[in-house]
Design a protein around this motif. Structure first.
Motif, PDB file in Angstrom:
ATOM      1  N   SER A 112       0.895  -0.743  -0.101  1.00  0.00           N
ATOM      2  CA  SER A 112       0.193   0.124   0.050  1.00  0.00           C
ATOM      3  C   SER A 112       0.539   1.321  -0.251  1.00  0.00           C
ATOM      4  O   SER A 112       1.975   1.358   0.489  1.00  0.00           O
ATOM      5  CB  SER A 112      -1.167  -0.238   0.752  1.00  0.00           C
ATOM      6  OG  SER A 112      -0.085   0.285   2.819  1.00  0.00           O
ATOM      7  N   LYS A 163       0.336   4.133   2.306  1.00  0.00           N
ATOM      8  CA  LYS A 163       0.175   4.190   3.530  1.00  0.00           C
ATOM      9  C   LYS A 163       1.655   3.341   4.082  1.00  0.00           C
ATOM     10  O   LYS A 163       2.583   3.765   4.836  1.00  0.00           O
ATOM     11  CB  LYS A 163      -1.242   3.981   4.063  1.00  0.00           C
ATOM     12  CG  LYS A 163      -0.825   4.123   5.075  1.00  0.00           C
ATOM     13  CD  LYS A 163      -2.181   3.876   6.115  1.00  0.00           C
ATOM     14  CE  LYS A 163      -2.592   4.525   6.849  1.00  0.00           C
ATOM     15  NZ  LYS A 163      -3.405   4.040   8.123  1.00  0.00           N
ATOM     16  N   THR A 164       2.206   1.925   3.534  1.00  0.00           N
ATOM     17  CA  THR A 164       2.966   1.677   4.057  1.00  0.00           C
ATOM     18  C   THR A 164       4.232   2.062   3.567  1.00  0.00           C
ATOM     19  O   THR A 164       5.209   2.189   4.193  1.00  0.00           O
ATOM     20  CB  THR A 164       2.659  -0.342   3.785  1.00  0.00           C
ATOM     21  OG1 THR A 164       2.036  -0.782   3.962  1.00  0.00           O
ATOM     22  CG2 THR A 164       3.991  -0.887   3.858  1.00  0.00           C
ATOM     23  N   LEU A 176       4.544   5.432   2.087  1.00  0.00           N
ATOM     24  CA  LEU A 176       4.532   6.222   3.541  1.00  0.00           C
ATOM     25  C   LEU A 176       5.238   6.424   4.636  1.00  0.00           C
ATOM     26  O   LEU A 176       6.062   6.760   5.108  1.00  0.00           O
ATOM     27  CB  LEU A 176       3.647   7.102   3.376  1.00  0.00           C
ATOM     28  CG  LEU A 176       3.595   8.825   3.449  1.00  0.00           C
ATOM     29  CD1 LEU A 176       4.773   9.584   2.371  1.00  0.00           C
ATOM     30  CD2 LEU A 176       2.103   9.348   3.564  1.00  0.00           C
ATOM     31  N   GLN A 177       4.035   5.694   5.193  1.00  0.00           N
ATOM     32  CA  GLN A 177       4.675   4.966   6.706  1.00  0.00           C
ATOM     33  C   GLN A 177       6.711   4.478   6.969  1.00  0.00           C
ATOM     34  O   GLN A 177       7.484   4.858   8.161  1.00  0.00           O
ATOM     35  CB  GLN A 177       3.948   4.362   7.495  1.00  0.00           C
ATOM     36  CG  GLN A 177       4.535   3.654   8.851  1.00  0.00           C
ATOM     37  CD  GLN A 177       3.984   4.887   9.664  1.00  0.00           C
ATOM     38  OE1 GLN A 177       3.434   5.415   9.339  1.00  0.00           O
ATOM     39  NE2 GLN A 177       5.154   5.143  10.718  1.00  0.00           N
ATOM     40  N   MET A 191       0.354   8.807  -2.231  1.00  0.00           N
ATOM     41  CA  MET A 191       0.080   9.318  -1.410  1.00  0.00           C
ATOM     42  C   MET A 191       1.153  10.120  -0.412  1.00  0.00           C
ATOM     43  O   MET A 191       2.366   9.831  -1.357  1.00  0.00           O
ATOM     44  CB  MET A 191      -0.219   8.327   0.471  1.00  0.00           C
ATOM     45  CG  MET A 191      -1.346   7.753   0.602  1.00  0.00           C
ATOM     46  SD  MET A 191      -1.257   6.461   2.361  1.00  0.00           S
ATOM     47  CE  MET A 191      -1.451   7.965   3.006  1.00  0.00           C
ATOM     48  N   GLU A 241       2.428  13.734   1.409  1.00  0.00           N
ATOM     49  CA  GLU A 241       2.439  14.484   2.691  1.00  0.00           C
ATOM     50  C   GLU A 241       4.242  15.218   2.495  1.00  0.00           C
ATOM     51  O   GLU A 241       5.112  14.722   2.438  1.00  0.00           O
ATOM     52  CB  GLU A 241       2.279  13.316   3.839  1.00  0.00           C
ATOM     53  CG  GLU A 241       1.281  13.006   4.214  1.00  0.00           C
ATOM     54  CD  GLU A 241       1.593  12.221   5.373  1.00  0.00           C
ATOM     55  OE1 GLU A 241       2.924  12.228   6.256  1.00  0.00           O
ATOM     56  OE2 GLU A 241       0.989  11.470   5.738  1.00  0.00           O
TER      57      GLU A 241
END
Length: 131
Positions: free
Chosen positions: A83, A85-86, A88-89, A124, A126
């Protein structure tokens, strides 16, 4: 630059569709597509693959050229069948933004994933908040 993650994902989709000879099997395949999608960025950036920083290596970093220091630096992590999100984390957890810590302007963190089942790219974005 506008942090439009949907537009970025759509642009990557277009490039991937245009180079259908490239078979996706891993993050390396995805990296090739990213480099082609952002080929124009070389006018503004020095593009570095696997830049050491923090606790590992950032997949792709865009460092503004001296005459374009108004542009944000960009740290990209790629995932294949996980993902955005993964991705980005991972940038945050492994402190990949440290790789561009000498850059004094804005820094964007970008997670990009390719889902092998849906055959879609996800993105994503940020702004990095220095601590």
């Amino acid at each position: 630059w506008n942090q439009d993650a949907k537009a970025v994902a759509a642009g990557i989709e277009n490039v991937h569709d245009e180079i259908s000879i490239l078979q996706y099997h891993d993050e390396n395949s995805l990296s090739c597509t990213i480099h082609l999608a952002f080929y124009f960025a070389r006018e503004y950036y020095t593009v570095i693959r696997e830049l050491p920083g923090g606790k590992g290596f950032a997949d792709i970093c865009f460092i503004p050229r001296e005459i374009h220091m108004d542009k944000p630096a960009v740290v990209i992590e790629l995932k294949w069948n996980k993902s955005a999100k993964t991705a980005l984390q991972q940038i945050k957890d492994k402190k990949y933004a440290d790789s561009v810590e000498n850059y004094t302007g804005n820094i964007l963190l970008v997670g990009i994933n390719y889902d092998k089942d849906s055959k879609k790219h996800e993105c994503m974005i940020e702004k990095y908040e220095k601590k």
